[in-house]
Design an enzyme around this catalytic site. Structure first.
Site, PDB file in Angstrom:
ATOM      1  N   LEU A   1      35.810  30.777  56.069  1.00 18.73           N
ATOM      2  CA  LEU A   1      35.838  31.509  57.472  1.00 18.73           C
ATOM      3  C   LEU A   1      37.355  32.135  57.462  1.00 18.73           C
ATOM      4  CD1 LEU A   1      34.711  32.229  60.242  1.00 18.73           C
ATOM      5  CD2 LEU A   1      36.190  30.595  61.162  1.00 18.73           C
TER       6      LEU A   1
ATOM      7  N   HIS B   1      45.759  28.067  79.588  1.00 15.86           N
ATOM      8  CA  HIS B   1      46.017  28.623  78.296  1.00 15.86           C
ATOM      9  C   HIS B   1      45.892  27.192  77.286  1.00 15.86           C
ATOM     10  CE1 HIS B   1      47.222  32.428  79.700  1.00 15.86           C
ATOM     11  NE2 HIS B   1      48.322  31.895  80.312  1.00 15.86           N
TER      12      HIS B   1
ATOM     13  N   ASP C   1      39.477  35.948  77.733  1.00 19.15           N
ATOM     14  CA  ASP C   1      39.919  36.064  79.142  1.00 19.15           C
ATOM     15  C   ASP C   1      39.538  35.070  79.825  1.00 19.15           C
ATOM     16  OD1 ASP C   1      41.294  37.291  80.923  1.00 19.15           O
ATOM     17  OD2 ASP C   1      39.901  38.958  80.873  1.00 19.15           O
TER      18      ASP C   1
HETATM   19  C1  V07 Z   1      47.136  31.070  72.772  1.00 14.98           C
HETATM   20  C2  V07 Z   1      45.016  29.684  73.879  1.00 14.98           C
HETATM   21  C3  V07 Z   1      43.866  30.536  73.649  1.00 14.98           C
HETATM   22  C4  V07 Z   1      43.516  31.533  75.013  1.00 14.98           C
HETATM   23  C5  V07 Z   1      44.362  32.650  74.964  1.00 14.98           C
HETATM   24  C6  V07 Z   1      45.769  32.385  75.411  1.00 14.98           C
HETATM   25  C7  V07 Z   1      46.610  31.499  74.947  1.00 14.98           C
HETATM   26  C8  V07 Z   1      45.766  29.459  69.824  1.00 14.98           C
HETATM   27  C9  V07 Z   1      46.840  30.014  69.162  1.00 14.98           C
HETATM   28  C10 V07 Z   1      47.263  30.146  67.961  1.00 14.98           C
HETATM   29  C11 V07 Z   1      47.865  31.265  67.395  1.00 14.98           C
HETATM   30  C12 V07 Z   1      48.053  31.387  65.776  1.00 14.98           C
HETATM   31  C13 V07 Z   1      47.730  30.423  65.026  1.00 14.98           C
HETATM   32  C14 V07 Z   1      47.411  29.193  65.515  1.00 14.98           C
HETATM   33  C15 V07 Z   1      47.039  29.046  66.927  1.00 14.98           C
HETATM   34  C16 V07 Z   1      47.191  30.794  70.067  1.00 14.98           C
HETATM   35  C17 V07 Z   1      48.637  32.203  71.401  1.00 14.98           C
HETATM   36  C18 V07 Z   1      47.965  31.872  72.599  1.00 14.98           C
HETATM   37  C19 V07 Z   1      49.572  33.074  71.540  1.00 14.98           C
HETATM   38  F1  V07 Z   1      48.165  30.670  63.689  1.00 14.98           F
HETATM   39  N1  V07 Z   1      45.684  29.587  71.040  1.00 14.98           N
HETATM   40  N2  V07 Z   1      46.668  30.622  71.274  1.00 14.98           N
HETATM   41  N3  V07 Z   1      48.419  31.669  70.401  1.00 14.98           N
HETATM   42  N4  V07 Z   1      46.237  30.590  73.985  1.00 14.98           N
END
Ligand code: V07
Length: 258
Positions: free
Chosen positions: A149, A55, A38
């Protein structure tokens, strides 16, 4: 491996990150850590940047966190990347967030494969954009034989919906005679949830100073240690993760024996 992690000296020059990692690895580490990432929007606002910049910065922290979790010997981390509530955000923000898995994997998948990380996802897949889902499914497929992991993304996930779906499945299986009411206990019920293959998180971390669960893993967090920090997710670094794991170890030492 160590040289891949940033090594800092403290102000007093006494303890490097590497020393801290070594110290923590001498004691039992949590098997499964869940994180509510968050504070990305607030991080951006403080800098007069658009929310999407927060983000994007947060995405880079996912990479750093994965690396250290792997180094510490954790078995799994579950990261709350997108909740079923997050669709209410402005469309341009949602569209941008849904591109982050593609970008993250486009950049980091080769490293994750090399580091023996297994990518997984839990959540409602059918509402996700095709490009998002196909990037994730490719990563899951290409890392499925890794046994290091587990990097589990909670994406379009909501805990009450998960529990309700489990209840519906249970009712179905009872009606069809596949399951007898007397057989239903906590362990069997757990097997109907999205986390079947995971142990319950030992530790939950939530950044950005909010002290609530926000519909995240309500069943699974029943006995977990909870760690709340005011640090915003894009500012969350190796030291902060080590601090949380250290606190977990202290609590285990104090209460584990009884
Ligand atoms: C998202 C970055 C981290 C902070 C929270 C909101 C935004 C990495 C992924 C991701 C998801 C699946 C995957 C590989 C990477 C991600 C979303 C949002 C929706 F297989 N960061 N991140 N997915 N944020």
């Amino acid at each position: 491996m160590f040289n891949k992690i940033r090594l800092w000296k403290n102000k007093n020059n006494s303890s490097t990150l590497r020393d801290k990692i070594e110290k923590i690895k001498k004691l039992p580490v949590p098997e499964h850590v869940a994180i509510i990432m968050d504070g990305n929007g607030r991080w951006a606002k403080k800098r007069a940047l658009p929310r999407i910049a927060g983000h994007h910065e947060g995405m880079k922290v996912v990479r750093k966190t994965t690396k250290l979790a792997n180094e510490l010997g954790l078995k799994a981390i579950t990261l709350y990347a997108f909740s079923t509530e997050n669709w209410k955000r402005p469309k341009n923000e949602v569209d941008y967030i849904m591109k982050l898995p593609d970008e993250f994997l486009g950049t980091f998948l080769p490293e994750l494969i090399e580091e023996n990380v297994q990518v997984k996802m839990m959540g409602y897949k059918s509402q996700l954009p095709v490009h998002t889902l196909s990037a994730i499914e490719k990563a899951i497929e290409e890392t499925k034989n890794n046994d290091g992991l587990v990097l589990n993304f909670a994406l379009n996930y909501g805990s009450r919906a998960e529990i309700l779906d489990a209840v519906k499945q249970v009712v179905n299986d009872c009606n069809s005679g596949k399951l007898l009411e007397d057989q239903l206990d906590e362990k069997v019920f757990s097997s109907y949830l999205m986390t079947t293959e995971f142990t319950d998180p030992d530790l939950l971390i939530r950044t950005s100073g909010e002290i609530r669960l926000s519909n995240f893993m309500l069943w699974q967090l029943a006995y977990s240690e909870l760690w709340f920090t005011d640090v915003l997710w894009p500012d969350f670094n190796e030291e902060h993760l080590l601090e949380a794991v250290e606190a977990f170890q202290k609590r285990q030492r104090r209460f584990g024996g009884v």
